[in-house]
Write a protein that holds these residues in place. Structure first.
Motif, mmCIF file in Angstrom:
data_model
loop_
_atom_site.group_PDB
_atom_site.id
_atom_site.type_symbol
_atom_site.label_atom_id
_atom_site.label_comp_id
_atom_site.label_asym_id
_atom_site.label_seq_id
_atom_site.Cartn_x
_atom_site.Cartn_y
_atom_site.Cartn_z
ATOM 1 N N ASP A 126 0.845 -1.185 0.000
ATOM 2 C CA ASP A 126 0.000 0.000 0.000
ATOM 3 C C ASP A 126 0.887 1.243 0.000
ATOM 4 O OD1 ASP A 126 -1.805 2.020 0.374
ATOM 5 O OD2 ASP A 126 -2.773 1.156 2.140
ATOM 6 N N CYS A 127 0.930 1.908 -1.142
ATOM 7 C CA CYS A 127 1.712 3.132 -1.308
ATOM 8 C C CYS A 127 0.808 4.354 -1.420
ATOM 9 C CB CYS A 127 2.590 3.035 -2.558
ATOM 10 S SG CYS A 127 3.788 1.700 -2.537
ATOM 11 N N SER A 128 -0.426 4.227 -0.958
ATOM 12 C CA SER A 128 -1.387 5.315 -1.101
ATOM 13 C C SER A 128 -1.056 6.513 -0.212
ATOM 14 C CB SER A 128 -2.799 4.823 -0.775
ATOM 15 O OG SER A 128 -2.899 4.473 0.604
ATOM 16 N N GLN A 129 -0.310 6.270 0.867
ATOM 17 C CA GLN A 129 -0.002 7.310 1.847
ATOM 18 C C GLN A 129 -1.288 7.994 2.326
ATOM 19 O OE1 GLN A 129 4.043 9.059 1.470
ATOM 20 N NE2 GLN A 129 3.660 8.980 -0.723
ATOM 21 N N HIS A 130 -2.289 7.165 2.607
ATOM 22 C CA HIS A 130 -3.634 7.646 2.938
ATOM 23 C C HIS A 130 -4.202 6.735 4.016
ATOM 24 C CE1 HIS A 130 -8.059 8.194 1.760
ATOM 25 N NE2 HIS A 130 -7.648 9.369 2.232
ATOM 26 N N MET A 131 -4.362 7.279 5.229
ATOM 27 C CA MET A 131 -4.717 6.440 6.368
ATOM 28 C C MET A 131 -6.040 5.685 6.192
ATOM 29 S SD MET A 131 -4.783 7.396 10.407
ATOM 30 C CE MET A 131 -4.984 6.106 11.643
ATOM 31 N N PRO A 132 -7.124 6.305 5.681
ATOM 32 C CA PRO A 132 -8.345 5.520 5.475
ATOM 33 C C PRO A 132 -8.128 4.310 4.570
ATOM 34 C CG PRO A 132 -8.846 7.853 5.380
ATOM 35 C CD PRO A 132 -7.352 7.746 5.421
ATOM 36 N N THR A 133 -7.313 4.488 3.511
ATOM 37 C CA THR A 133 -7.009 3.350 2.631
ATOM 38 C C THR A 133 -6.185 2.309 3.367
ATOM 39 O OG1 THR A 133 -7.060 4.814 0.699
ATOM 40 C CG2 THR A 133 -5.976 2.679 0.426
ATOM 41 N N ASN A 138 -5.742 -2.995 5.776
ATOM 42 C CA ASN A 138 -5.460 -3.752 6.994
ATOM 43 C C ASN A 138 -6.584 -4.721 7.319
ATOM 44 O OD1 ASN A 138 -3.938 -3.850 9.851
ATOM 45 N ND2 ASN A 138 -6.125 -3.742 10.222
ATOM 46 N N ASP A 139 -7.795 -4.207 7.363
ATOM 47 C CA ASP A 139 -8.924 -5.036 7.795
ATOM 48 C C ASP A 139 -9.181 -6.182 6.833
ATOM 49 O OD1 ASP A 139 -9.023 -3.208 9.800
ATOM 50 O OD2 ASP A 139 -10.963 -2.341 9.272
ATOM 51 N N ALA A 140 -9.065 -5.905 5.540
ATOM 52 C CA ALA A 140 -9.281 -6.962 4.544
ATOM 53 C C ALA A 140 -8.179 -8.006 4.602
ATOM 54 C CB ALA A 140 -9.380 -6.362 3.145
ATOM 55 N N CYS A 141 -6.933 -7.555 4.732
ATOM 56 C CA CYS A 141 -5.801 -8.493 4.748
ATOM 57 C C CYS A 141 -5.793 -9.338 6.009
ATOM 58 C CB CYS A 141 -4.482 -7.737 4.608
ATOM 59 S SG CYS A 141 -4.157 -7.118 2.944
ATOM 60 N N GLY A 145 -6.026 -13.205 5.738
ATOM 61 C CA GLY A 145 -4.723 -13.813 6.003
ATOM 62 C C GLY A 145 -3.674 -13.444 4.970
ATOM 63 N N LYS A 146 -3.768 -12.222 4.413
ATOM 64 C CA LYS A 146 -2.815 -11.770 3.391
ATOM 65 C C LYS A 146 -1.723 -10.906 4.027
ATOM 66 C CE LYS A 146 -5.024 -13.143 -0.457
ATOM 67 N NZ LYS A 146 -4.442 -13.982 -1.523
ATOM 68 N N PRO A 147 -0.472 -11.157 3.708
ATOM 69 C CA PRO A 147 0.599 -10.271 4.175
ATOM 70 C C PRO A 147 0.557 -8.951 3.419
ATOM 71 C CG PRO A 147 1.489 -11.927 2.698
ATOM 72 C CD PRO A 147 0.042 -12.280 2.898
ATOM 73 N N PHE A 148 0.920 -7.864 4.107
ATOM 74 C CA PHE A 148 0.931 -6.583 3.411
ATOM 75 C C PHE A 148 2.012 -5.676 3.973
ATOM 76 C CE2 PHE A 148 -2.002 -6.134 6.910
ATOM 77 C CZ PHE A 148 -1.981 -4.809 7.324
ATOM 78 N N VAL A 149 2.424 -4.738 3.132
ATOM 79 C CA VAL A 149 3.458 -3.762 3.465
ATOM 80 C C VAL A 149 2.875 -2.385 3.231
ATOM 81 C CG1 VAL A 149 5.744 -2.873 2.851
ATOM 82 C CG2 VAL A 149 5.308 -5.346 2.798
ATOM 83 N N SER A 175 -0.524 -6.093 13.173
ATOM 84 C CA SER A 175 -1.261 -5.439 12.097
ATOM 85 C C SER A 175 -0.984 -3.942 12.111
ATOM 86 C CB SER A 175 -2.769 -5.677 12.259
ATOM 87 O OG SER A 175 -3.278 -4.892 13.344
ATOM 88 N N TYR A 176 -1.474 -3.258 11.120
ATOM 89 C CA TYR A 176 -1.351 -1.793 11.063
ATOM 90 C C TYR A 176 -2.051 -1.155 12.253
ATOM 91 C CZ TYR A 176 -2.103 2.983 9.247
ATOM 92 O OH TYR A 176 -2.159 4.353 9.090
ATOM 93 N N ARG A 177 -3.237 -1.677 12.577
ATOM 94 C CA ARG A 177 -3.988 -1.117 13.713
ATOM 95 C C ARG A 177 -3.216 -1.295 15.025
ATOM 96 N NH1 ARG A 177 -9.241 0.513 12.986
ATOM 97 N NH2 ARG A 177 -10.329 -0.146 11.095
ATOM 98 N N CYS A 178 -2.466 -2.380 15.149
ATOM 99 C CA CYS A 178 -1.671 -2.611 16.358
ATOM 100 C C CYS A 178 -0.554 -1.582 16.503
ATOM 101 C CB CYS A 178 -1.024 -4.002 16.335
ATOM 102 S SG CYS A 178 -2.151 -5.397 16.270
#
Length: 270
Positions: A126-133, A138-141, A145-149, A175-178
């Protein structure tokens, strides 16, 4: 997936790197990555993923190429102004590496389409640099069970981290939320953007992604990296999973666009 003769010639030098070889190059060819955002950070990311031989790259971006962004998006040319980023990026990348499949996705990533976009992908960047995105991803991954950066650049400071990637120790994946409290320490919203900091950060991100795809342990797992380019200070933090946050994220699933603070843009007419 075996490399054809032309690919063996094309990737001759990376194959020759100790520890890589044909098997690792074939592993990259088998990889499927979704990149969200083809702007200042996404441009170098997709360029070096493609040049490295990643087999499939989905490029999700609904924006147009603007003159004021050219300093940090060198994948585009001046004649590309006001054309779709995703479409032009796919065209440029194919011209330098026809062995990778580049799929332009002219759309906004949102709760209604994120699950479909994740289908068949091995990793999300995710290179959107946009917190809502970031929160939608995060929630979908986490649910899938998908890894994400995720990465971001703020003036001279950048950060990038691997999420939903469990370390070899067997500990849970953060996760991002953590990690929002830590991320907030490296975030500011002052105006301005420097091209080279975006390019350098994108390359550092891809370096870690390639190591992950090649099976190098723990480079991205629960790791948060930051770089202060003004003072040449590079830092690494270990991310700590929060069991309560992870459980709540899985229980709640995808929220509404309004709950994420995501402003929905009109559908693109190509």
């Amino acid at each position: 997936m075996a490399l054809i003769e032309k690919e063996l010639a094309h990737f001759r030098y990376p194959i020759a790197v100790p520890g890589m070889g044909t098997a690792m190059q074939e592993k990259l060819k088998e990889s499927r990555i979704l990149v969200i955002g083809a702007g200042g950070l996404g441009s170098p990311v997709i360029q070096y993923l493609s040049a490295s031989g990643v087999g499939v790259i989905g490029i999700a971006d609904y924006g147009l190429i603007q003159d004021e962004d050219m300093h940090r998006q060198p994948i585009y040319h001046m004649q590309d102004l006001r054309k779709h980023k995703a479409k032009m990026a796919a065209s440029r990348l194919w011209a330098s590496n026809p062995f990778t499949k580049h799929y332009p996705l002219l759309l906004q990533v949102k709760p209604e389409n994120i699950n479909q976009l994740l289908e068949g992908m091995d990793l999300v960047i995710d290179c959107s640099q946009h917190m809502p995105t970031h929160l939608v991803v995060n929630d979908a991954c986490v649910a899938k069970g998908k890894p994400f950066v995720i990465g971001a650049v703020h003036n001279w400071i950048s950060w990038w981290a691997g999420f939903n990637i469990a370390p070899s120790s067997g500990d849970a994946a953060a996760s991002y939320r953590c990690s929002i409290n830590l991320i907030d320490e490296y975030t500011n919203f002052d105006a301005g953007a420097i091209g080279v900091t975006h390019g350098a950060t994108g390359m550092l991100m891809v370096n870690e992604v390639l190591k992950y795809l090649a099976g190098v342990p723990d480079g991205l797992a629960n790791k948060f990296y930051s770089m202060d380019y003004l003072h040449n200070v590079y830092q690494t933090h270990t991310l700590n999973p929060d069991a309560g946050i992870l459980a709540a994220t899985k229980a709640n699933g995808l929220l509404t666009a309004e709950a994420y603070g995501l402003e929905i843009v009109p559908e693109i007419e190509d």
